[in-house]
Scaffold this motif. Sequence first.
Motif, PDB file in Angstrom:
ATOM      1  N   GLU A 235     -47.810 -79.466 -22.726  1.00  0.00           N
ATOM      2  CA  GLU A 235     -47.052 -78.517 -23.535  1.00  0.00           C
ATOM      3  C   GLU A 235     -47.466 -78.575 -25.005  1.00  0.00           C
ATOM      4  O   GLU A 235     -47.502 -79.647 -25.603  1.00  0.00           O
TER       5      GLU A 235
ATOM      6  N   VAL B 209     -44.069 -73.452 -28.258  1.00  0.00           N
ATOM      7  CA  VAL B 209     -43.736 -72.116 -27.788  1.00  0.00           C
ATOM      8  C   VAL B 209     -44.384 -71.077 -28.693  1.00  0.00           C
ATOM      9  O   VAL B 209     -44.702 -71.339 -29.853  1.00  0.00           O
ATOM     10  N   CYS B 210     -44.550 -69.917 -28.144  1.00  0.00           N
ATOM     11  CA  CYS B 210     -45.157 -68.808 -28.877  1.00  0.00           C
ATOM     12  C   CYS B 210     -44.167 -68.292 -29.922  1.00  0.00           C
ATOM     13  O   CYS B 210     -43.007 -68.020 -29.584  1.00  0.00           O
TER      14      CYS B 210
ATOM     15  N   CYS C  46     -43.145 -64.348 -28.803  1.00  0.00           N
ATOM     16  CA  CYS C  46     -42.339 -63.977 -27.641  1.00  0.00           C
ATOM     17  C   CYS C  46     -41.522 -65.129 -27.069  1.00  0.00           C
ATOM     18  O   CYS C  46     -40.668 -64.918 -26.222  1.00  0.00           O
TER      19      CYS C  46
ATOM     20  N   SER D 207     -42.659 -67.632 -25.143  1.00  0.00           N
ATOM     21  CA  SER D 207     -43.264 -68.241 -23.955  1.00  0.00           C
ATOM     22  C   SER D 207     -43.998 -69.515 -24.348  1.00  0.00           C
ATOM     23  O   SER D 207     -44.231 -69.791 -25.516  1.00  0.00           O
ATOM     24  N   GLU D 208     -44.373 -70.271 -23.343  1.00  0.00           N
ATOM     25  CA  GLU D 208     -45.078 -71.532 -23.589  1.00  0.00           C
ATOM     26  C   GLU D 208     -46.546 -71.265 -23.938  1.00  0.00           C
ATOM     27  O   GLU D 208     -47.156 -70.334 -23.411  1.00  0.00           O
TER      28      GLU D 208
ATOM     29  N   CYS E 172     -50.879 -67.680 -25.626  1.00  0.00           N
ATOM     30  CA  CYS E 172     -49.589 -67.451 -24.970  1.00  0.00           C
ATOM     31  C   CYS E 172     -49.808 -67.278 -23.466  1.00  0.00           C
ATOM     32  O   CYS E 172     -50.781 -66.654 -23.029  1.00  0.00           O
ATOM     33  N   GLN E 173     -48.874 -67.838 -22.649  1.00  0.00           N
ATOM     34  CA  GLN E 173     -49.019 -67.728 -21.193  1.00  0.00           C
ATOM     35  C   GLN E 173     -48.694 -66.331 -20.675  1.00  0.00           C
ATOM     36  O   GLN E 173     -49.128 -65.959 -19.595  1.00  0.00           O
ATOM     37  N   SER E 174     -47.951 -65.556 -21.438  1.00  0.00           N
ATOM     38  CA  SER E 174     -47.689 -64.176 -21.017  1.00  0.00           C
ATOM     39  C   SER E 174     -48.699 -63.261 -21.708  1.00  0.00           C
ATOM     40  O   SER E 174     -48.348 -62.331 -22.424  1.00  0.00           O
ATOM     41  N   TYR E 175     -49.981 -63.528 -21.441  1.00  0.00           N
ATOM     42  CA  TYR E 175     -51.090 -62.917 -22.194  1.00  0.00           C
ATOM     43  C   TYR E 175     -51.123 -61.392 -22.224  1.00  0.00           C
ATOM     44  O   TYR E 175     -51.163 -60.835 -23.301  1.00  0.00           O
TER      45      TYR E 175
ATOM     46  N   CYS F  56     -48.276 -60.351 -24.525  1.00  0.00           N
ATOM     47  CA  CYS F  56     -48.290 -61.006 -25.834  1.00  0.00           C
ATOM     48  C   CYS F  56     -49.695 -61.542 -26.095  1.00  0.00           C
ATOM     49  O   CYS F  56     -50.235 -62.296 -25.291  1.00  0.00           O
TER      50      CYS F  56
END
Length: 188
Positions: free
Chosen positions: A19, A22-23, A26, A28-29, A43-46, A49
Motif C-alpha cells: 500500500e 490513497v489517490c 478519487c 482509491s488505493e 491510481c487503481q481505478s485507472y 481516474c
Amino acid sequence: MSKIDQQLFTTHEHALEREYGVCPECGSELAVRHGKHGAFLGCQSYPTCEYHRPLVEKTTVEAELLEGTECPLCGHPLALKSGRYGFYIGCSDFPQCHYIAKDEPETPATKVACPSCRSGELMERTNRFGKKFYACSGYPKCKYLLNFPPVAEPCPDCGWPLLVEKNVRGERRWVCPQRSCKYQSETI
C-alpha cells in the motif's frame, strides 16, 4: 516435495506493490505501475481516474558557484550543476551562455604516422564499450585503425612502416600488423 510449506508460494502481493496511500483525486488505493519510462505510482481505478506520480521523488540540487573560476565565453563564474546525466560544470549565466566544461582531455597522438594515408597520426581512442584502439587522426577521410599499440619501427620482413606491441603466448613482442606477413620479434 510434501515437506515444503506451500503457503510461502501463494502470496498475492509483490514485495514492491504494498500500500502506497490513497489517490488524492478519487480516494482509491495507489499501486505500482510499469510504463515505458520505468515504474511509477498510479491510481487503481485507472480508466476513470488518471492520477499518477513518480515512484521516487527526485531532489533538485541548486547550482553551487565555484570561486575563482570564470566562463571562457562570457566571463561569468562557473557553477557545479546537477543534470540528467549527473553532475557537470557549466556557466552560471545559463540561458544566455551554453558553456559546459569538458572533463575529458584531448587524446594525445602516439607520434606514429598513419601508414595508409601518410598525412595523419595514429591516436588512442576508446570505443563505446571502453576498449582502446588506435585510429588515424584524419578519420572521415582515412579509416585505418589498429587494436594494439603501434610502434614506429618498420617491419624487417615486408617493410610495412610500423609494428604493433602484442602479447603472444604470454610474452610481449612486436608483431607486423599485415596479415600476409608473419613477423614476430624476440621477447621485449
